[in-house]
Design an enzyme around this catalytic site. Structure first.
Site, PDB file in Angstrom:
ATOM      1  N   CYS A 111       0.727  -1.193  -0.037  1.00  0.00           N
ATOM      2  CA  CYS A 111      -0.025  -0.103  -0.228  1.00  0.00           C
ATOM      3  C   CYS A 111       0.610   1.257   0.179  1.00  0.00           C
ATOM      4  O   CYS A 111       0.462   2.345  -0.362  1.00  0.00           O
ATOM      5  CB  CYS A 111      -0.984  -0.118   1.124  1.00  0.00           C
ATOM      6  SG  CYS A 111       0.038  -0.159   2.732  1.00  0.00           S
TER       7      CYS A 111
ATOM      8  N   HIS B 183      -2.209   0.340   7.102  1.00  0.00           N
ATOM      9  CA  HIS B 183      -2.408   0.720   5.837  1.00  0.00           C
ATOM     10  C   HIS B 183      -2.173   2.147   5.461  1.00  0.00           C
ATOM     11  O   HIS B 183      -1.964   2.948   6.254  1.00  0.00           O
ATOM     12  CB  HIS B 183      -4.114   0.715   5.662  1.00  0.00           C
ATOM     13  CG  HIS B 183      -4.350   0.515   3.828  1.00  0.00           C
ATOM     14  ND1 HIS B 183      -3.819  -0.562   3.160  1.00  0.00           N
ATOM     15  CD2 HIS B 183      -5.262   1.104   3.537  1.00  0.00           C
ATOM     16  CE1 HIS B 183      -4.300  -0.270   1.941  1.00  0.00           C
ATOM     17  NE2 HIS B 183      -5.352   0.673   2.137  1.00  0.00           N
TER      18      HIS B 183
ATOM     19  N   ASP C  93      -8.198   5.397  -2.347  1.00  0.00           N
ATOM     20  CA  ASP C  93      -6.999   4.304  -2.026  1.00  0.00           C
ATOM     21  C   ASP C  93      -6.656   3.709  -3.147  1.00  0.00           C
ATOM     22  O   ASP C  93      -7.571   2.839  -3.901  1.00  0.00           O
ATOM     23  CB  ASP C  93      -8.044   3.419  -1.162  1.00  0.00           C
ATOM     24  CG  ASP C  93      -6.888   2.364  -0.493  1.00  0.00           C
ATOM     25  OD1 ASP C  93      -5.830   2.329  -1.088  1.00  0.00           O
ATOM     26  OD2 ASP C  93      -7.323   1.520   0.552  1.00  0.00           O
TER      27      ASP C  93
END
Length: 671
Positions: free
Chosen positions: A425, A469, A485
């Site tokens: 991520c 994250h 995202d």
């Protein structure tokens, strides 16, 4: 006052209590302190057995100096909690060398009680609480054992008797403890010592380099637990905001261009970076929840964005919508929050925030800059450009992995976008924000946690380190900050099902935790139940603060006043006193009968059944002569039983073998 020496059995109790009290400190303090305790107690036992003499003053002085030198060489900082604790433990160990009299033993035992309380500064889990209770029972058993001059039973019977009596004493104290816990004012500490644990920080860091969060995601350590007061949001909506990283230096994303410690950041937030109510247009449905954060040594608190109502703790809110504690978390913290995730934020972006969200290094990552400028020139508007970047991630050969390749020390964005195309991520969030800023669109990296594990046993959400994250926010005119995202484009299962599902194919989830209970399917139910117990302990015991106490008192008493609280506590104290009176038999006091008298009473009863009754006031010797005349065949047994009994009555400094001898003689009576 006559001297009362500690018996050999009493010293064994002291040794056991010392080891029990010292053992949990081995996880936090130098390990060599445990052998020191065993050495000191062993020397004391050796002296009692006649194998050594009492250490002289100069020997004790050398031992004390050596111990203090050992603490200094162990690297402990002075002053600090760890150094003071180690010094106290050292004194606790060496004091047993002087434990000749009972008063010396009392000093050791009372120091042990203090050390039991001291350990809760290091660990406050349910297991630590249970071990603390066990330590109190053993210490109280040692307190009883050191006051006994003679063993009335066998060694094992004596151990059981002491532990049972110690447990009973502590149970009798339980109601008073509960009253004090519930009703005593919750006062802030008057003083504190610095701790080395301030340097031991866990969880999300205040900067992000490629691979950092991937390493954090290999840990199953708990980050926090959440109880929702209404309907639980969907898994894909659970973005727990912690930090905003605005500054990129070519390798790492950081909060600011310069480095601050947590307290300095608090000052920056208070003076220049505080959240104002006019920055948010409240929209949508409220999400109310309570969060219990674990100890991390950092001030970051993780909430759904934006959190517009916060209670239960002293916190700060920054203009980038982060929530921070005023001090680094050195103990679990309970926070109540209400968030409105659908609210519009910063519809009018102030210039200094815009500058933060557009910062890039003056040079480096040339290919990525040129790509962003080329795409922006051909895109009809900002939204079309954003869609094109996301489509590039989705359509090209990008892969989501916990095993990303190294990107080097320069041009890391280029290396990821054009060469590696494999990352976690942090890679996707960092490169996406870079492409936005290179095209003149304000954007920033947000780090925290996403999702969590729902515990059906306790109806709460557990968020672990592997849920760490990174995602992004892009500012758009008329919309304000919009959450995007990029990871959800590459691996949508990451935000919908969790990290384990996203990397199931490569088998990298918690690959370093070979003995994790999560890998044992049939134990998941047990693990969930234990986690629910831990959460209850943290929320209702460790999280019992002034606000919780006030809410409970209002529920019990309605209007709060000093006379109401005083009257209620007085009633409880009276009830406890009456309960003690009933349990202790104060109404009908039962006199304890010594073991030798119990056996002698059985002896007289056995003879009485055969017609030989002991007269009131008749001495044991006269009655023995009477019984021997009545039963000549048992005369030797009767005489020996009476002799041992009189020895126990008038010369009590004997061992437990005399009681066993009485029992044996009593069984030998045959008529």
């Amino acid at each position: 006052m006559p001297k009362q020496p500690v018996t050999y059995v009493g010293m064994l109790w002291l040794l056991a209590a010392s080891v029990v009290v010292m053992l949990p400190f081995a996880l936090h303090l130098p390990l060599w302190l445990i052998p020191v305790v065993l050495f000191a107690a062993g020397w004391r036992l050796w002296v009692l057995a006649g194998g050594a003499s009492q250490p002289q003053t100069w020997v004790k002085a050398v031992l004390a100096a050596t111990g203090i030198g050992g603490l200094w060489l162990s690297g402990l900082q002075f002053p600090s909690l760890e150094a003071m604790s180690a010094l106290l433990l050292l004194g606790f160990a060496f004091k047993s060398l002087e434990a000749i009299q009972r008063r010396d033993a009392l000093v050791v035992i009372f120091s042990g009680y203090f050390l039991v309380a001291l350990h809760f500064l290091y660990a406050q889990t349910l297991l630590a609480g249970g071990y603390g209770v066990f330590s109190l029972v053993v210490l109280t058993g040692a307190l009883i054992g050191t006051q006994q001059s003679v063993a009335e039973f066998s060694t094992w019977q004596q151990v059981r008797f002491n532990l049972r009596l110690a447990g009973t004493m502590l149970l009798l104290c339980l109601p008073l403890m509960l009253v004090l816990f519930v009703f005593a004012p919750r006062l802030a500490p008057l003083w504190s010592l610095p701790t080395l644990s301030n340097q031991a920080k866990t969880g999300v860091s205040d900067q992000m380099t490629p691979g950092d969060i991937a390493q954090l995601s290999q840990s199953s350590e708990l980050a926090f637990r959440v109880t929702f007061k209404g309907e639980r949001p969907e898994q894909k909506q659970l973005y727990w905001r912690g930090l905003v990283l605005n500054h990129f230096d070519g390798q790492a994303w950081k909060q600011f261009s310069q480095t601050y410690d947590p307290l300095q950041i608090n000052d920056v937030v208070r003076k220049e970076f505080a959240l104002h109510s006019d920055q948010v247009q409240q929209q949508g449905t409220a999400v109310a929840y309570d969060v219990v954060y674990e100890k991390t040594g950092q001030p970051w608190l993780f909430t759904l964005t934006p959190a517009l109502s916060l209670g239960g703790a002293d916190v700060l809110q920054a203009a980038d919508y982060r929530v921070m504690a005023t001090q680094p978390l050195q103990a679990p913290l309970l926070l109540s929050a209400v968030s409105y995730p659908q609210s519009a934020r910063d519809l009018n972006l102030v210039p200094w925030l815009r500058d933060l969200a557009l910062q890039l290094p003056d040079s480096g990552d040339t290919r990525s800059r040129e790509l962003a400028q080329r795409w922006r020139a051909t895109a009809a508007n900002e939204q079309a450009y954003i869609d094109k970047v996301l489509a590039h991630f989705r359509e090209q050969q990008f892969h989501y992995t916990l095993r990303p390749p190294l990107l080097g020390e320069k041009d890391t964005i280029d290396a990821f976008l054009f060469d590696a195309q494999r990352g976690f991520c942090a890679h996707y969030a960092g490169s996406f924000v870079f492409l936005m800023r290179a095209a003149g669109i304000p954007a920033r990296v947000v780090v925290g946690y996403q999702g969590g594990e729902w515990n059906t046993k306790g109806s709460y959400l557990s968020v672990h380190q592997y849920d760490a994250h990174a995602w992004t926010e892009v500012w758009q005119a008329g919309k304000g900050w919009v959450q995007i995202d990029p990871t959800a484009v590459i691996a949508p299962e990451r935000v919908e099902q969790g990290l384990a599902a996203a990397v199931q194919a490569e088998g990298s989830f918690l690959e370093n935790e070979h003995f994790s209970l999560r890998n044992v399917t049939w134990l998941n139910g047990v693990r969930g139940q234990w986690d629910a117990l831990q959460y209850g302990w943290q929320r209702w015991v460790l999280g019992y603060d002034g606000a919780t106490q006030l809410a409970l008192l209002q529920q019990l008493l309605g209007e709060i006043s000093w006379w109401r609280v005083g009257a209620f506590v007085g009633f409880l104290m009276l009830a406890i006193t009456l309960g003690w009176g009933l349990l202790l038999g104060l109404a009908r006091r039962k006199v304890h009968e010594a073991r030798e008298h119990q056996l002698y009473r059985l002896f007289c009863s056995a003879l009485a059944k055969r017609g030989t009754v002991r007269a009131t006031g008749q001495t044991p010797g006269d009655f023995a002569q009477q019984a021997a005349n009545a039963f000549p065949a048992q005369a030797a047994v009767i005489a020996e039983f009476t002799r041992v009994y009189e020895t126990l009555c008038y010369a009590p400094q004997v061992d437990a073998g005399a009681y066993r001898q009485l029992q044996h003689l009593l069984r030998q009576l045959r008529f």
